[in-house]
Design a protein around this motif. Structure first.
Motif, PDB file in Angstrom:
ATOM      1  N   PHE A  49       0.846  -1.186   0.000  1.00  0.00           N
ATOM      2  CA  PHE A  49       0.000   0.000   0.000  1.00  0.00           C
ATOM      3  C   PHE A  49       0.882   1.236   0.000  1.00  0.00           C
ATOM      4  O   PHE A  49       1.582   1.516   0.960  1.00  0.00           O
ATOM      5  CB  PHE A  49      -0.926  -0.006   1.214  1.00  0.00           C
ATOM      6  CG  PHE A  49      -1.813   1.195   1.285  1.00  0.00           C
ATOM      7  CD1 PHE A  49      -2.586   1.561   0.204  1.00  0.00           C
ATOM      8  CD2 PHE A  49      -1.878   1.950   2.429  1.00  0.00           C
ATOM      9  CE1 PHE A  49      -3.404   2.670   0.253  1.00  0.00           C
ATOM     10  CE2 PHE A  49      -2.692   3.052   2.507  1.00  0.00           C
ATOM     11  CZ  PHE A  49      -3.465   3.423   1.414  1.00  0.00           C
ATOM     12  N   PHE A  50       0.867   1.938  -1.104  1.00  0.00           N
ATOM     13  CA  PHE A  50       1.718   3.110  -1.263  1.00  0.00           C
ATOM     14  C   PHE A  50       0.859   4.354  -1.294  1.00  0.00           C
ATOM     15  O   PHE A  50       0.148   4.609  -2.255  1.00  0.00           O
ATOM     16  CB  PHE A  50       2.577   2.978  -2.527  1.00  0.00           C
ATOM     17  CG  PHE A  50       3.642   1.940  -2.371  1.00  0.00           C
ATOM     18  CD1 PHE A  50       3.348   0.601  -2.546  1.00  0.00           C
ATOM     19  CD2 PHE A  50       4.910   2.290  -2.003  1.00  0.00           C
ATOM     20  CE1 PHE A  50       4.326  -0.373  -2.362  1.00  0.00           C
ATOM     21  CE2 PHE A  50       5.899   1.338  -1.833  1.00  0.00           C
ATOM     22  CZ  PHE A  50       5.603   0.013  -2.004  1.00  0.00           C
ATOM     23  N   VAL A  80      -9.470   8.592  -2.034  1.00  0.00           N
ATOM     24  CA  VAL A  80      -9.794   9.744  -2.882  1.00  0.00           C
ATOM     25  C   VAL A  80     -11.213  10.244  -2.610  1.00  0.00           C
ATOM     26  O   VAL A  80     -11.537  11.376  -2.928  1.00  0.00           O
ATOM     27  CB  VAL A  80      -9.598   9.447  -4.390  1.00  0.00           C
ATOM     28  CG1 VAL A  80      -8.146   9.166  -4.704  1.00  0.00           C
ATOM     29  CG2 VAL A  80     -10.481   8.325  -4.856  1.00  0.00           C
ATOM     30  N   LYS A  81     -12.037   9.393  -1.998  1.00  0.00           N
ATOM     31  CA  LYS A  81     -13.403   9.791  -1.632  1.00  0.00           C
ATOM     32  C   LYS A  81     -13.494  10.223  -0.178  1.00  0.00           C
ATOM     33  O   LYS A  81     -14.569  10.472   0.326  1.00  0.00           O
ATOM     34  CB  LYS A  81     -14.380   8.627  -1.878  1.00  0.00           C
ATOM     35  CG  LYS A  81     -14.465   8.209  -3.339  1.00  0.00           C
ATOM     36  CD  LYS A  81     -15.559   7.195  -3.577  1.00  0.00           C
ATOM     37  CE  LYS A  81     -15.237   5.882  -2.924  1.00  0.00           C
ATOM     38  NZ  LYS A  81     -16.243   4.834  -3.222  1.00  0.00           N
ATOM     39  N   GLY A  82     -12.358  10.296   0.511  1.00  0.00           N
ATOM     40  CA  GLY A  82     -12.346  10.783   1.876  1.00  0.00           C
ATOM     41  C   GLY A  82     -12.161   9.729   2.948  1.00  0.00           C
ATOM     42  O   GLY A  82     -12.167  10.054   4.136  1.00  0.00           O
ATOM     43  N   GLU A  83     -11.994   8.469   2.577  1.00  0.00           N
ATOM     44  CA  GLU A  83     -11.757   7.425   3.576  1.00  0.00           C
ATOM     45  C   GLU A  83     -10.417   7.688   4.254  1.00  0.00           C
ATOM     46  O   GLU A  83      -9.441   8.045   3.601  1.00  0.00           O
ATOM     47  CB  GLU A  83     -11.744   6.062   2.887  1.00  0.00           C
ATOM     48  CG  GLU A  83     -11.603   4.889   3.834  1.00  0.00           C
ATOM     49  CD  GLU A  83     -11.712   3.568   3.104  1.00  0.00           C
ATOM     50  OE1 GLU A  83     -12.792   2.969   3.150  1.00  0.00           O
ATOM     51  OE2 GLU A  83     -10.713   3.166   2.472  1.00  0.00           O
ATOM     52  N   THR A  84     -10.365   7.517   5.563  1.00  0.00           N
ATOM     53  CA  THR A  84      -9.132   7.772   6.305  1.00  0.00           C
ATOM     54  C   THR A  84      -8.138   6.631   6.123  1.00  0.00           C
ATOM     55  O   THR A  84      -8.511   5.515   5.737  1.00  0.00           O
ATOM     56  CB  THR A  84      -9.413   7.939   7.808  1.00  0.00           C
ATOM     57  OG1 THR A  84      -9.857   6.689   8.340  1.00  0.00           O
ATOM     58  CG2 THR A  84     -10.437   9.027   8.073  1.00  0.00           C
ATOM     59  N   LEU A  85      -6.895   6.913   6.452  1.00  0.00           N
ATOM     60  CA  LEU A  85      -5.851   5.888   6.395  1.00  0.00           C
ATOM     61  C   LEU A  85      -6.191   4.725   7.325  1.00  0.00           C
ATOM     62  O   LEU A  85      -6.031   3.561   6.959  1.00  0.00           O
ATOM     63  CB  LEU A  85      -4.498   6.499   6.769  1.00  0.00           C
ATOM     64  CG  LEU A  85      -3.304   5.546   6.834  1.00  0.00           C
ATOM     65  CD1 LEU A  85      -3.053   4.908   5.476  1.00  0.00           C
ATOM     66  CD2 LEU A  85      -2.066   6.288   7.314  1.00  0.00           C
ATOM     67  N   ILE A  86      -6.689   5.036   8.509  1.00  0.00           N
ATOM     68  CA  ILE A  86      -7.051   3.978   9.464  1.00  0.00           C
ATOM     69  C   ILE A  86      -8.194   3.128   8.923  1.00  0.00           C
ATOM     70  O   ILE A  86      -8.154   1.898   9.010  1.00  0.00           O
ATOM     71  CB  ILE A  86      -7.376   4.579  10.844  1.00  0.00           C
ATOM     72  CG1 ILE A  86      -6.101   5.140  11.464  1.00  0.00           C
ATOM     73  CG2 ILE A  86      -8.025   3.550  11.758  1.00  0.00           C
ATOM     74  CD1 ILE A  86      -6.288   5.870  12.765  1.00  0.00           C
ATOM     75  N   SER A 139      -7.629   4.022  -4.343  1.00  0.00           N
ATOM     76  CA  SER A 139      -8.425   3.490  -3.242  1.00  0.00           C
ATOM     77  C   SER A 139      -9.543   4.461  -2.882  1.00  0.00           C
ATOM     78  O   SER A 139      -9.668   5.529  -3.475  1.00  0.00           O
ATOM     79  CB  SER A 139      -7.532   3.252  -2.011  1.00  0.00           C
ATOM     80  OG  SER A 139      -7.195   4.494  -1.425  1.00  0.00           O
ATOM     81  N   SER A 140     -10.314   4.111  -1.890  1.00  0.00           N
ATOM     82  CA  SER A 140     -11.402   4.978  -1.440  1.00  0.00           C
ATOM     83  C   SER A 140     -10.904   6.210  -0.697  1.00  0.00           C
ATOM     84  O   SER A 140     -11.703   7.061  -0.314  1.00  0.00           O
ATOM     85  CB  SER A 140     -12.371   4.190  -0.553  1.00  0.00           C
ATOM     86  OG  SER A 140     -13.064   3.246  -1.328  1.00  0.00           O
ATOM     87  N   LEU A 143      -8.405  -3.406   4.723  1.00  0.00           N
ATOM     88  CA  LEU A 143      -7.389  -4.352   4.259  1.00  0.00           C
ATOM     89  C   LEU A 143      -7.190  -5.478   5.270  1.00  0.00           C
ATOM     90  O   LEU A 143      -7.089  -6.650   4.896  1.00  0.00           O
ATOM     91  CB  LEU A 143      -6.060  -3.629   4.013  1.00  0.00           C
ATOM     92  CG  LEU A 143      -6.037  -2.629   2.863  1.00  0.00           C
ATOM     93  CD1 LEU A 143      -4.717  -1.867   2.847  1.00  0.00           C
ATOM     94  CD2 LEU A 143      -6.280  -3.315   1.543  1.00  0.00           C
ATOM     95  N   GLN A 144      -7.152  -5.140   6.563  1.00  0.00           N
ATOM     96  CA  GLN A 144      -6.972  -6.156   7.601  1.00  0.00           C
ATOM     97  C   GLN A 144      -8.141  -7.134   7.642  1.00  0.00           C
ATOM     98  O   GLN A 144      -7.957  -8.302   7.978  1.00  0.00           O
ATOM     99  CB  GLN A 144      -6.782  -5.501   8.961  1.00  0.00           C
ATOM    100  CG  GLN A 144      -5.438  -4.842   9.116  1.00  0.00           C
ATOM    101  CD  GLN A 144      -5.295  -4.117  10.449  1.00  0.00           C
ATOM    102  OE1 GLN A 144      -6.257  -3.586  10.982  1.00  0.00           O
ATOM    103  NE2 GLN A 144      -4.083  -4.090  10.951  1.00  0.00           N
TER     104      GLN A 144
END
Length: 71
Positions: free
Chosen positions: A4-5, A38-44, A35-36, A50-51
């Motif tokens: 994940f970059f 770009v729509k405002g999803e946080t890194l966490i 990924s999402s 993914l987890q």
């Protein structure tokens, strides 16, 4: 293995993908722009999604040096 970059990378991304090919894990590579996030999803939230897919390993490249520790 998930690569994940969060920021653009040529050498790091390529070196991790080449290492994965040599070691033979199944890999998925994604970037923040694909990924999402770009729509405002946080890194966490992205990491939690993914987890939930139960990968053995997540490799992250992020501009914040504390990002991997946070996650």
């Amino acid at each position: 293995m998930v690569n994940f970059f969060y920021e653009p990378s040529t050498r790091t991304r390529t070196s991790f993908e080449m290492a994965a090919k040599r070691l033979s894990p199944d890999t998925v590579s994604l970037s923040a722009s694909g990924s999402s996030m770009v729509k405002g999803e946080t890194l966490i939230d992205t990491t939690r999604n993914l987890q939930a897919m139960n990968p053995d390993l997540i490799v992250i490249r992020h501009s914040s040096s504390g990002a991997p520790h946070l996650l």
